[in-house]
Design a protein around this motif. Sequence first.
Motif, PDB file in Angstrom:
ATOM      1  N   CYS A 106       0.790  -1.277   0.672  1.00  0.00           N
ATOM      2  CA  CYS A 106      -0.237   0.148  -0.042  1.00  0.00           C
ATOM      3  C   CYS A 106       0.744   1.162  -0.136  1.00  0.00           C
ATOM      4  N   GLU A 107       1.929   1.336   1.015  1.00  0.00           N
ATOM      5  CA  GLU A 107       2.882   1.960   0.798  1.00  0.00           C
ATOM      6  C   GLU A 107       3.765   3.313  -0.076  1.00  0.00           C
ATOM      7  N   ALA A 108       4.524   1.842  -1.086  1.00  0.00           N
ATOM      8  CA  ALA A 108       4.492   1.443  -2.264  1.00  0.00           C
ATOM      9  C   ALA A 108       3.998   2.064  -3.741  1.00  0.00           C
ATOM     10  N   LEU A 109       3.197   1.894  -3.488  1.00  0.00           N
ATOM     11  CA  LEU A 109       2.210   1.988  -4.740  1.00  0.00           C
ATOM     12  C   LEU A 109       1.681   3.425  -5.344  1.00  0.00           C
ATOM     13  N   PRO A 110       2.193   4.126  -6.214  1.00  0.00           N
ATOM     14  CA  PRO A 110       2.351   5.369  -6.515  1.00  0.00           C
ATOM     15  C   PRO A 110       0.947   5.933  -6.890  1.00  0.00           C
ATOM     16  N   GLY A 111       0.060   6.833  -6.369  1.00  0.00           N
ATOM     17  CA  GLY A 111      -1.343   6.945  -6.049  1.00  0.00           C
ATOM     18  C   GLY A 111      -2.619   5.519  -5.030  1.00  0.00           C
ATOM     19  N   GLY A 112      -1.412   4.683  -4.538  1.00  0.00           N
ATOM     20  CA  GLY A 112      -3.165   4.311  -3.561  1.00  0.00           C
ATOM     21  C   GLY A 112      -3.250   2.628  -4.292  1.00  0.00           C
ATOM     22  N   VAL A 113      -4.134   1.606  -3.164  1.00  0.00           N
ATOM     23  CA  VAL A 113      -3.964   0.445  -3.994  1.00  0.00           C
ATOM     24  C   VAL A 113      -5.277   0.294  -4.173  1.00  0.00           C
ATOM     25  N   GLY A 114      -6.367   1.802  -3.629  1.00  0.00           N
ATOM     26  CA  GLY A 114      -7.935   1.890  -4.114  1.00  0.00           C
ATOM     27  C   GLY A 114      -8.633   1.117  -3.470  1.00  0.00           C
ATOM     28  N   LYS A 115      -9.398   0.944  -2.986  1.00  0.00           N
ATOM     29  CA  LYS A 115     -10.727   0.660  -1.728  1.00  0.00           C
ATOM     30  C   LYS A 115     -10.806  -1.077  -1.952  1.00  0.00           C
ATOM     31  N   GLU A 116     -10.656  -1.075  -3.607  1.00  0.00           N
ATOM     32  CA  GLU A 116     -11.243  -2.638  -3.584  1.00  0.00           C
ATOM     33  C   GLU A 116     -10.188  -3.334  -3.501  1.00  0.00           C
ATOM     34  N   LEU A 117      -8.849  -3.145  -3.701  1.00  0.00           N
ATOM     35  CA  LEU A 117      -8.121  -3.899  -3.015  1.00  0.00           C
ATOM     36  C   LEU A 117      -7.801  -4.145  -1.873  1.00  0.00           C
ATOM     37  N   PHE A 118      -7.381  -2.673  -1.450  1.00  0.00           N
ATOM     38  CA  PHE A 118      -7.328  -2.852   0.236  1.00  0.00           C
ATOM     39  C   PHE A 118      -8.204  -3.730   0.811  1.00  0.00           C
ATOM     40  N   LEU A 119      -9.335  -3.353   0.667  1.00  0.00           N
ATOM     41  CA  LEU A 119     -10.174  -4.349   0.779  1.00  0.00           C
ATOM     42  C   LEU A 119     -10.049  -6.133   0.839  1.00  0.00           C
ATOM     43  N   ILE A 120      -9.862  -6.119   0.244  1.00  0.00           N
ATOM     44  CA  ILE A 120      -9.880  -7.859  -0.208  1.00  0.00           C
ATOM     45  C   ILE A 120      -8.271  -8.013   0.491  1.00  0.00           C
ATOM     46  N   MET A 121      -7.737  -7.487   0.162  1.00  0.00           N
ATOM     47  CA  MET A 121      -5.693  -7.369   0.823  1.00  0.00           C
ATOM     48  C   MET A 121      -6.038  -7.544   2.453  1.00  0.00           C
ATOM     49  N   THR A 122      -6.780  -7.351   2.832  1.00  0.00           N
ATOM     50  CA  THR A 122      -6.864  -7.113   4.320  1.00  0.00           C
ATOM     51  C   THR A 122      -8.058  -7.796   5.167  1.00  0.00           C
ATOM     52  N   SER A 123      -8.864  -8.138   4.806  1.00  0.00           N
ATOM     53  CA  SER A 123     -10.256  -9.056   4.368  1.00  0.00           C
ATOM     54  C   SER A 123     -10.071 -10.466   5.825  1.00  0.00           C
ATOM     55  N   SER A 124     -10.849  -9.740   6.770  1.00  0.00           N
ATOM     56  CA  SER A 124     -10.682 -11.034   7.949  1.00  0.00           C
ATOM     57  C   SER A 124     -10.822 -11.952   7.447  1.00  0.00           C
ATOM     58  N   LYS A 125     -10.617 -12.361   6.743  1.00  0.00           N
ATOM     59  CA  LYS A 125     -10.850 -14.015   6.503  1.00  0.00           C
ATOM     60  C   LYS A 125      -9.644 -14.631   6.343  1.00  0.00           C
ATOM     61  N   ILE A 126      -8.547 -13.338   5.888  1.00  0.00           N
ATOM     62  CA  ILE A 126      -7.029 -14.392   5.455  1.00  0.00           C
ATOM     63  C   ILE A 126      -6.822 -13.630   6.618  1.00  0.00           C
ATOM     64  N   MET A 127      -6.944 -12.449   7.244  1.00  0.00           N
ATOM     65  CA  MET A 127      -5.979 -11.519   7.625  1.00  0.00           C
ATOM     66  C   MET A 127      -7.069 -11.431   9.207  1.00  0.00           C
ATOM     67  N   PRO A 128      -6.849 -11.962  10.174  1.00  0.00           N
ATOM     68  CA  PRO A 128      -7.807 -11.797  11.422  1.00  0.00           C
ATOM     69  C   PRO A 128      -7.231 -11.252  12.393  1.00  0.00           C
ATOM     70  N   VAL A 129      -5.263 -10.982  12.327  1.00  0.00           N
ATOM     71  CA  VAL A 129      -4.628 -10.878  13.149  1.00  0.00           C
ATOM     72  C   VAL A 129      -3.616  -9.756  12.372  1.00  0.00           C
ATOM     73  N   LEU A 130      -3.888  -8.142  12.662  1.00  0.00           N
ATOM     74  CA  LEU A 130      -2.582  -7.963  12.198  1.00  0.00           C
ATOM     75  C   LEU A 130      -1.033  -7.485  13.453  1.00  0.00           C
ATOM     76  N   ASP A 131      -0.066  -7.088  12.561  1.00  0.00           N
ATOM     77  CA  ASP A 131       1.262  -6.734  12.764  1.00  0.00           C
ATOM     78  C   ASP A 131       1.108  -6.001  13.874  1.00  0.00           C
ATOM     79  N   PRO A 132       1.363  -5.727  14.843  1.00  0.00           N
ATOM     80  CA  PRO A 132       1.709  -4.033  15.975  1.00  0.00           C
ATOM     81  C   PRO A 132       1.938  -3.360  14.829  1.00  0.00           C
ATOM     82  N   SER A 133       3.504  -3.450  14.139  1.00  0.00           N
ATOM     83  CA  SER A 133       3.870  -2.779  13.362  1.00  0.00           C
ATOM     84  C   SER A 133       3.245  -2.110  11.959  1.00  0.00           C
ATOM     85  N   ALA A 134       2.178  -2.487  11.555  1.00  0.00           N
ATOM     86  CA  ALA A 134       1.185  -2.824  11.126  1.00  0.00           C
ATOM     87  C   ALA A 134       0.037  -1.977  10.728  1.00  0.00           C
ATOM     88  N   GLY A 135      -0.287  -2.304  12.178  1.00  0.00           N
ATOM     89  CA  GLY A 135      -1.343  -2.058  12.601  1.00  0.00           C
ATOM     90  C   GLY A 135      -1.496  -0.290  12.796  1.00  0.00           C
TER      91      GLY A 135
END
Length: 172
Positions: A106-135
């Motif tokens: 997300c931080e590296a992509l110029p112009g941002g990832v877009g909401k759709e991709l962000f929600l896919i990437m951070t879905s609770s189904k695949i990412m139930p717990v976040l690393d404290p450094s990423a929160g």
Amino acid sequence: DVKTKNAIVLRNLAQYFQMHDLFMKLTDFISNDLGPKTSLEYLRNARAFSDEHLETAVIKVLAKHLEEIDVEDLLSLSPEIMKCIFSSKDLNCNSESLSKIALAYCEALPGGVGKELFLIMTSSKIMPVLDPSAGLGLAKVYTDLEENASDEEEPESDSKDIMMRCGKALWS
């Protein structure tokens, strides 16, 4: 001499010149050679030659071995490919590691990832717990996306849940 860098080119030439035996040998080479360390080279070549079958196989390898791929290399992937990886049924990655990968992307992509991709990437189904450094970083990306979202955009995913998981990661 067949190598990762030239296998796809040679296979396409073998197909063009209808050299079936050579084509099959090169296909076998690619099948045996395709792994976490060679996947990005094969992906570039698969896309260059519009080889959708190979691209699908590479995405499967990337999803299965995501933690083994250098994050810097993942940052070069298109949003379309990242969407395929994060949506793959073959995704095999620790939730905390996945949150760090998602934040770096997300931080590296110029112009941002877009909401759709962000929600896919951070879905609770695949990412139930976040690393404290990423929160905190993921919370910031989400609020930036919310600020730029049009009123008619209604997320299909558990978008508010990401903020709760970010907060939980910060307090852990």
